[in-house]
Design a protein around this motif. Structure first.
Motif, PDB file in Angstrom:
ATOM      1  N   THR A 171      81.477 133.868  96.059  1.00 32.33           N
ATOM      2  CA  THR A 171      82.315 134.159  94.900  1.00 32.33           C
ATOM      3  C   THR A 171      82.443 135.668  94.825  1.00 32.33           C
ATOM      4  O   THR A 171      81.671 136.398  95.457  1.00 32.33           O
ATOM      5  CB  THR A 171      81.714 133.642  93.579  1.00 32.33           C
ATOM      6  OG1 THR A 171      80.432 134.244  93.396  1.00 32.33           O
ATOM      7  CG2 THR A 171      81.588 132.128  93.565  1.00 32.33           C
ATOM      8  N   GLN A 172      83.446 136.144  94.085  1.00 28.82           N
ATOM      9  CA  GLN A 172      83.629 137.587  93.962  1.00 28.82           C
ATOM     10  C   GLN A 172      83.835 137.932  92.498  1.00 28.82           C
ATOM     11  O   GLN A 172      84.728 137.383  91.841  1.00 28.82           O
ATOM     12  CB  GLN A 172      84.832 138.035  94.778  1.00 28.82           C
ATOM     13  CG  GLN A 172      84.914 139.541  94.918  1.00 28.82           C
ATOM     14  CD  GLN A 172      86.009 139.927  95.898  1.00 28.82           C
ATOM     15  OE1 GLN A 172      87.177 139.941  95.549  1.00 28.82           O
ATOM     16  NE2 GLN A 172      85.631 140.238  97.124  1.00 28.82           N
ATOM     17  N   PHE A 173      82.964 138.827  92.008  1.00 25.05           N
ATOM     18  CA  PHE A 173      83.054 139.242  90.614  1.00 25.05           C
ATOM     19  C   PHE A 173      84.186 140.250  90.449  1.00 25.05           C
ATOM     20  O   PHE A 173      84.294 141.201  91.218  1.00 25.05           O
ATOM     21  CB  PHE A 173      81.738 139.864  90.164  1.00 25.05           C
ATOM     22  CG  PHE A 173      81.748 140.283  88.722  1.00 25.05           C
ATOM     23  CD1 PHE A 173      81.696 139.339  87.713  1.00 25.05           C
ATOM     24  CD2 PHE A 173      81.818 141.626  88.378  1.00 25.05           C
ATOM     25  CE1 PHE A 173      81.711 139.721  86.377  1.00 25.05           C
ATOM     26  CE2 PHE A 173      81.830 142.018  87.043  1.00 25.05           C
ATOM     27  CZ  PHE A 173      81.779 141.057  86.043  1.00 25.05           C
ATOM     28  N   SER A 183      85.602 142.939  87.913  1.00 24.13           N
ATOM     29  CA  SER A 183      85.190 143.693  86.728  1.00 24.13           C
ATOM     30  C   SER A 183      86.252 143.722  85.630  1.00 24.13           C
ATOM     31  O   SER A 183      85.936 143.639  84.455  1.00 24.13           O
ATOM     32  CB  SER A 183      84.814 145.119  87.117  1.00 24.13           C
ATOM     33  OG  SER A 183      83.416 145.290  87.105  1.00 24.13           O
ATOM     34  N   PRO A 199      73.545 121.892  86.030  1.00 24.39           N
ATOM     35  CA  PRO A 199      74.102 122.639  87.168  1.00 24.39           C
ATOM     36  C   PRO A 199      73.039 123.346  88.019  1.00 24.39           C
ATOM     37  O   PRO A 199      73.145 123.374  89.247  1.00 24.39           O
ATOM     38  CB  PRO A 199      75.029 123.669  86.502  1.00 24.39           C
ATOM     39  CG  PRO A 199      75.362 123.103  85.176  1.00 24.39           C
ATOM     40  CD  PRO A 199      74.207 122.232  84.762  1.00 24.39           C
ATOM     41  N   VAL A 213      85.677 130.228  88.846  1.00 21.78           N
ATOM     42  CA  VAL A 213      84.738 129.100  88.902  1.00 21.78           C
ATOM     43  C   VAL A 213      84.989 128.147  87.736  1.00 21.78           C
ATOM     44  O   VAL A 213      84.836 126.930  87.876  1.00 21.78           O
ATOM     45  CB  VAL A 213      83.257 129.579  88.929  1.00 21.78           C
ATOM     46  CG1 VAL A 213      82.974 130.333  90.219  1.00 21.78           C
ATOM     47  CG2 VAL A 213      82.909 130.437  87.722  1.00 21.78           C
ATOM     48  N   ARG A 261      78.396 119.908  90.696  1.00 22.50           N
ATOM     49  CA  ARG A 261      78.023 120.384  89.356  1.00 22.50           C
ATOM     50  C   ARG A 261      79.020 119.953  88.287  1.00 22.50           C
ATOM     51  O   ARG A 261      78.666 119.836  87.119  1.00 22.50           O
ATOM     52  CB  ARG A 261      77.971 121.914  89.358  1.00 22.50           C
ATOM     53  CG  ARG A 261      76.708 122.467  89.954  1.00 22.50           C
ATOM     54  CD  ARG A 261      76.849 123.980  90.104  1.00 22.50           C
ATOM     55  NE  ARG A 261      75.583 124.606  90.455  1.00 22.50           N
ATOM     56  CZ  ARG A 261      75.462 125.875  90.792  1.00 22.50           C
ATOM     57  NH1 ARG A 261      76.541 126.648  90.814  1.00 22.50           N
ATOM     58  NH2 ARG A 261      74.291 126.383  91.085  1.00 22.50           N
ATOM     59  N   ASP A 306      79.563 123.469  93.665  1.00 24.11           N
ATOM     60  CA  ASP A 306      80.370 123.534  92.443  1.00 24.11           C
ATOM     61  C   ASP A 306      81.097 122.213  92.175  1.00 24.11           C
ATOM     62  O   ASP A 306      81.339 121.864  91.022  1.00 24.11           O
ATOM     63  CB  ASP A 306      81.393 124.681  92.523  1.00 24.11           C
ATOM     64  CG  ASP A 306      80.723 126.042  92.359  1.00 24.11           C
ATOM     65  OD1 ASP A 306      79.574 126.100  91.870  1.00 24.11           O
ATOM     66  OD2 ASP A 306      81.349 127.060  92.717  1.00 24.11           O
ATOM     67  N   ASN A 334      88.348 141.678  84.343  1.00 24.50           N
ATOM     68  CA  ASN A 334      88.287 140.613  83.331  1.00 24.50           C
ATOM     69  C   ASN A 334      86.966 139.847  83.357  1.00 24.50           C
ATOM     70  O   ASN A 334      86.847 138.789  82.735  1.00 24.50           O
ATOM     71  CB  ASN A 334      89.478 139.652  83.477  1.00 24.50           C
ATOM     72  CG  ASN A 334      89.685 139.245  84.926  1.00 24.50           C
ATOM     73  OD1 ASN A 334      88.843 139.555  85.773  1.00 24.50           O
ATOM     74  ND2 ASN A 334      90.758 138.543  85.193  1.00 24.50           N
ATOM     75  N   ALA A 335      85.970 140.407  84.086  1.00 26.06           N
ATOM     76  CA  ALA A 335      84.624 139.815  84.126  1.00 26.06           C
ATOM     77  C   ALA A 335      84.637 138.335  84.479  1.00 26.06           C
ATOM     78  O   ALA A 335      84.031 137.509  83.813  1.00 26.06           O
ATOM     79  CB  ALA A 335      83.898 140.062  82.798  1.00 26.06           C
ATOM     80  N   LEU A 366      84.489 135.318  87.817  1.00 30.15           N
ATOM     81  CA  LEU A 366      84.045 135.050  89.180  1.00 30.15           C
ATOM     82  C   LEU A 366      85.103 134.219  89.883  1.00 30.15           C
ATOM     83  O   LEU A 366      85.461 133.130  89.418  1.00 30.15           O
ATOM     84  CB  LEU A 366      82.735 134.267  89.166  1.00 30.15           C
ATOM     85  CG  LEU A 366      81.444 135.053  88.966  1.00 30.15           C
ATOM     86  CD1 LEU A 366      80.277 134.090  88.785  1.00 30.15           C
ATOM     87  CD2 LEU A 366      81.178 135.980  90.144  1.00 30.15           C
TER      88      LEU A 366
END
Lengths: 330, 330
Positions: A213-215, A217, A203, A135, A192, A189, A219-220, A222
């Motif tokens: 969106t897909q998290f 893990s 925003p 993002v 924003r 987005d 590298n934390a 989105l």
């Protein structure tokens, strides 16, 4: 005598200040007339604690469309121009696109083919340019493009092609304690990326069409995905406002059939409400378009409903002294 | 002498006021210690304009879980209790439920059968009790239930079973210019029905699991639909925060494995960050539960990650002087 002079001086200073406060016009780019008076009157009665129409600040929600209501939408939505531009920019990294439609038509500027694109073609272009990155990367890419790209008719940045009279409405509503939401059929987005700098809207106050969106893990981050979560247009507008805000606006601005349901829903609430539609009828300074336009369609049935329900029609030609901020001499 | 006495009096009054201001404790229900100091220090440095960790007010976003972090979640989530209660209330209008599982088990209070319910059973119960009505009707029904229903252990309304130390955190963050979002796996519309009255948090600041709504033009109402739009749990939490807010929190509170990704994402931002987990270790005043609990699971791997990443563990037993507001003598 010196003391009397001082007192007179204070008197004049005071009366000047008071007079400046009471006569300062919050909407100087609006022609005097019914539309301007209705906006001013609405805001005055809902913010006056002794008025029967008073609304507490926390319930002063405004919903305002973006394309064609806050900024230019002709001859193509700016986000469509961005999408085509990104396909070209990414073409070198995708040699296979040369032989694939809809990409090859975009790369070779084949206007005849582009004009024939259907919804599925646009979805493929959107997926290729609006997903597969974080993002933050998407945000930075849009910002950079907006800093460089120029509209061909006006030879100005797209963020300069915003409507001065509506900027005054935003400032006026904000000063009167309203919480303003942009409610756009465009990508959430995407809008924003410029809403804070261009409109002073954060925003979290931008509601738009959104993809998943897909998290991740490890590298934390989105990642923007190609799957659409919701389309913020027509019935999708009241649905998305409920999703994000949880209650109804008391004032709503739109400019096309895509805003109809948002205005119907705004009006259905109790208490005083105001619904307005910007009508693009100024071929000289901007564009004149209506029922036949593919972008920003303003159908005859919408005009009929607006008149029956006392929605205010804002004539760009007659109600706006200036269209764009750059017309005002600094 | 009288004048000197007056001056001395003013001096003492002034120093008393100053001293009261500087020593007023924003978190009186928190035991002195590492956790409390870390919260106070974090807020002080991000709000101090001369600190290198200063964050402008518009970027002070806080994300706080609800079940088990702001209010009681044992022995069942309150929304599950609501759902079972609504099935019973609606049973008379649905005589067919007597012969249909999962409804018949709920109507006859068959705990053995209820304990065996799978996700699909719960989805059917949720659909029957959380859809098919307008958003306003749902809101009114939840409000009425919360006004009447009581928790069996404490014999109090569910909205009385909120955590006093966390209320102090909410007030403290708010006073320091933070924008607070509840980020709950529970239903967004369910939590919105009490968030303003209970926590002073407006509907637009509640992010939760959401089902679709459908706008009906004929009477301009929004109907709650059974289809799920997104589940605001685990990876769904950062995804939903991005959807609604569009940027990252700088402080996040959770209490279970469902909050892990939200805390990971909060920490991944630049600048100073604070991540905290409420640990339910007080069997006497509340509940003690951890890796084996079905509700609010706090796995060993979450505890390990929290320690490795310097997330703060809040011990209810050791860090909180009181648990619920009613424990404080008025």
């Amino acid at each position: 005598m010196r003391q009397i002079g001082f007192i007179i001086g204070v008197f004049f200073l005071t009366s000047f200040t008071l007079s400046a406060q009471t006569t300062a016009d919050p909407l100087p780019s609006w022609q005097e007339g019914k539309v301007k008076q209705r906006i001013l009157h609405f805001v005055q009665v809902v913010t006056n604690p002794s008025s029967p129409d008073y609304v507490t600040p926390e319930n002063r929600i405004a919903a305002i469309d973006n394309d064609g209501t806050l900024w230019l939408e002709q001859p193509l939505y700016t986000q469509v121009i961005y999408t085509l531009s990104r396909v070209k920019a990414l073409a070198q990294a995708h040699p296979e696109w040369k032989k694939q439609q809809p990409f090859s038509a975009v790369i070779t500027d084949n206007r005849k083919e582009i004009a024939k694109f259907n919804a599925q073609d646009f979805e493929r272009l959107l997926a290729a340019t609006h997903s597969g990155m974080t993002v933050d990367n998407f945000d930075a890419t849009v910002k950079q493009w907006l800093a460089e790209a120029k509209n061909s008719r006006y030879q100005r940045q797209y963020t300069a092609l915003i409507y001065q009279p509506m900027l005054e409405v935003l400032n006026y509503l904000r000063a009167q304690g309203f919480k303003i939401y942009i409610v756009t059929g465009g990508g959430q987005d995407f809008v924003r990326a410029f809403s804070k700098k261009t409109y002073d809207i954060l925003p979290e106050n931008v509601i738009g069409s959104a993809s998943k969106t897909q998290f991740q893990s490890q590298n934390a981050t989105l990642i923007k995905m190609p799957q659409i979560l919701f389309i913020d247009d027509k019935a999708g507008k009241p649905e998305a406002i409920h999703l994000v805000v949880g209650r109804k606006p008391i004032i709503a601005f739109g400019n096309s059939d895509g805003d109809r349901e948002m205005l119907e829903w705004t009006q259905a609430g109790s208490g005083k409400r105001l619904m307005l539609l910007v009508h693009h009828d100024d071929a000289k300074r901007e564009y004149a378009y209506g029922p036949e336009s593919k972008v920003g369609t303003f159908s005859n049935s919408l005009m009929k409903e607006a008149k029956e329900k006392s929605w205010e029609i804002i004539s760009m030609k007659n109600d706006w002294k200036v269209i764009f901020p750059f017309e005002i001499k600094k």
